[in-house]
Design a protein around this motif. Sequence first.
Motif, PDB file in Angstrom:
ATOM      1  N   SER A  11       0.831  -1.207   0.000  1.00 32.89           N
ATOM      2  CA  SER A  11       0.000   0.000   0.000  1.00 32.89           C
ATOM      3  C   SER A  11       0.862   1.253   0.000  1.00 32.89           C
ATOM      4  CB  SER A  11      -0.958   0.002   1.200  1.00 32.89           C
ATOM      5  OG  SER A  11      -0.265   0.068   2.428  1.00 32.89           O
TER       6      SER A  11
ATOM      7  N   GLU B  24     -11.267  -0.734   0.490  1.00 37.63           N
ATOM      8  CA  GLU B  24     -10.107  -1.137   1.286  1.00 37.63           C
ATOM      9  C   GLU B  24     -10.599  -2.058   2.399  1.00 37.63           C
ATOM     10  OE1 GLU B  24      -7.737   2.223   2.505  1.00 37.63           O
ATOM     11  OE2 GLU B  24      -6.874   2.412   0.494  1.00 37.63           O
TER      12      GLU B  24
ATOM     13  N   GLU C 246     -10.422  -4.119   5.594  1.00 38.56           N
ATOM     14  CA  GLU C 246      -9.544  -3.971   6.753  1.00 38.56           C
ATOM     15  C   GLU C 246     -10.130  -4.618   8.005  1.00 38.56           C
ATOM     16  OE1 GLU C 246      -7.949  -0.062   7.328  1.00 38.56           O
ATOM     17  OE2 GLU C 246      -8.197   0.486   5.216  1.00 38.56           O
TER      18      GLU C 246
ATOM     19  N   LYS D 183      -6.690 -13.331   7.853  1.00 36.53           N
ATOM     20  CA  LYS D 183      -6.737 -13.083   6.413  1.00 36.53           C
ATOM     21  C   LYS D 183      -8.126 -12.546   6.082  1.00 36.53           C
ATOM     22  CE  LYS D 183      -3.148 -16.160   4.670  1.00 36.53           C
ATOM     23  NZ  LYS D 183      -2.455 -16.273   5.947  1.00 36.53           N
TER      24      LYS D 183
ATOM     25  N   THR E 296      -6.894 -10.283  -1.257  1.00 35.85           N
ATOM     26  CA  THR E 296      -6.693 -10.689   0.131  1.00 35.85           C
ATOM     27  C   THR E 296      -5.904  -9.625   0.872  1.00 35.85           C
ATOM     28  OG1 THR E 296      -6.663 -13.036  -0.457  1.00 35.85           O
ATOM     29  CG2 THR E 296      -5.715 -12.446   1.669  1.00 35.85           C
ATOM     30  N   ASN E 297      -6.310  -9.365   2.099  1.00 41.72           N
ATOM     31  CA  ASN E 297      -5.534  -8.546   3.015  1.00 41.72           C
ATOM     32  C   ASN E 297      -5.003  -9.470   4.102  1.00 41.72           C
ATOM     33  OD1 ASN E 297      -4.422  -6.529   4.607  1.00 41.72           O
ATOM     34  ND2 ASN E 297      -6.382  -5.877   5.471  1.00 41.72           N
TER      35      ASN E 297
ATOM     36  N   THR F 294      -4.617  -1.745   4.940  1.00 44.40           N
ATOM     37  CA  THR F 294      -4.825  -2.903   4.070  1.00 44.40           C
ATOM     38  C   THR F 294      -3.623  -3.173   3.172  1.00 44.40           C
ATOM     39  OG1 THR F 294      -6.340  -3.898   2.460  1.00 44.40           O
ATOM     40  CG2 THR F 294      -5.906  -1.534   2.224  1.00 44.40           C
ATOM     41  N   LEU F 295      -3.442  -4.440   2.883  1.00 42.92           N
ATOM     42  CA  LEU F 295      -2.453  -4.891   1.903  1.00 42.92           C
ATOM     43  C   LEU F 295      -3.007  -4.768   0.489  1.00 42.92           C
ATOM     44  CD1 LEU F 295       0.209  -6.575   1.289  1.00 42.92           C
ATOM     45  CD2 LEU F 295      -1.219  -8.606   1.555  1.00 42.92           C
ATOM     46  N   PHE F 296      -4.337  -4.754   0.376  1.00 41.57           N
ATOM     47  CA  PHE F 296      -4.993  -4.810  -0.927  1.00 41.57           C
ATOM     48  C   PHE F 296      -4.928  -3.463  -1.645  1.00 41.57           C
ATOM     49  CE2 PHE F 296      -8.887  -4.136  -3.455  1.00 41.57           C
ATOM     50  CZ  PHE F 296      -8.744  -5.153  -4.378  1.00 41.57           C
TER      51      PHE F 296
END
Length: 374
Positions: A95, A192, A194, A259, A275-276, A308-310
Motif C-alpha cells: 500500500s 479497502e 480492513e 486473512k 486478500t488482506n 490494508t495490503l490490498f
Amino acid sequence: MVAEVTQYLPADYAEGQFIGRAQGPDGPHVLAIRGGRLFDLTETVATSAGAVARRIFDGGRDIGAVEDGLPEGWSLLSPIDLQAVKAAGVTFALSAIERVIEERARGDASAAEAIRATLEEKVGAGIRSVVPGSAEAAELKAALIAEGMWSQYLEVAIGPDAEIFSKSPTLSTVGTGALIGVRSDSSWNNPEPEVVLVCDAHGEIVGATLGNDVNLRDFEGRSALLLSKAKDNNASCAIGPFIRLFDDGFTLDDVRTAKVELQIDGPEGYRLEGTNDMGQISRDPTDLVAQCLSEHHYPDGFVLFCGTLFAPTQDRDTPGAGFTHKVGDTVTISSPRIGTLQNTVTTSRDAPAWTMGISEFVRNLAARGLIDRI
C-alpha cells in the motif's frame, strides 16, 4: 420478512461472543450474541460504546436463536455508535508503494502502470525488509532521499510515526447490507478491506470487526491535503457485521494472523478478488493503537482501521487504467473468525442521507426512556 444474521457471522459463531446494533421500529438497539442466541441489551445499556466501556456483555432480553434472525421489521446497523472512528494508513509495503504511485501520477490512473514497475524495482524490497522507525529504516530513508525517491508516504511507511487520521464522524458509519458511497466525481477509486480494532477509552482492545475504508485514489493522488475529501463522504465508511469480543477462543493473536478476503462483483459480470493478510502488516496492532492514543483522549472509546495490503491493479475497462468502482458493485469482505461485511456501491450523492446525528440519537433515546443508559 425476518432479517437474516447467520449469513454474516463466522462459522464458529456459537462459540463466540459478539456485540452489534440493529434498527428497530422505535430506534437503534444494542445486541449481543452468546451461545448461538440473540439478546437485546438496550434496556440495560443503550449504546455499544457503553457496553464496551462498562463491559456489559451479559444479560438482556432473549430474542431467540441466531438462525431465526432478527425480529420482523429490524435490520442490522454498524455495530458502533458513539466511538470515534480512526484509521491507520500505509501500514503495508504494497500500500505504501501504491500511495507513492498515486502521488507521482497526480491521481491519473492511466499513468500508474509505468510508475509502478519503476518503484517496485527501486523501493519494494527495501520497504519490505525494514522495521518502521528502526536504524535500518533511517538508513533506507537517507538512501532514498539521495536518489530523489523520497515521499511523504514512505515517511509514514518506514518512519517512527504512523499515519493516523479521522475516517468518519460519530454515528455516520453504515453496516452490512447497506449501500456504500463513492463520490460521484471520482474516476479512480477502490474498496479497502480492513480489520477494525474496537478499543475502550483507555486504549484496551476488546475485540475486532471488519471495515471498508473506501478510498478515492484520484483525489488523494492529486494532493495528500485532499485526504479528508478522499476518505470522509456520505456512506463512505462501512463497519460490521458485529464486534467479535476477545475471549479464550478469540484473541489479538487471531487478529495478527487474520486473512481478510475481498470479492467485488460488478453489474456487468466483472469479478475481482483479493486478500488482506494481516501477517504482513508492518506495525503491530498494539503499536497502532498506542499511536492513535498518543496525546489524545477518547472518552467514548474508539475504533481503528488497521490498513490494508490490498491495492487493485487489475484492469476493468481500459487497458492500463486499473480498477475503479461502478455503481451496482457488490463488495464482500470476509474473514473466517470475524464474519462478513457486504455492501452495494452507489454514489455518496445518491446514498441515503445521514440523518441520525448525535442530537437526533439523544432525542430518540430520551423519548424511549433510555437516556440514563448510554
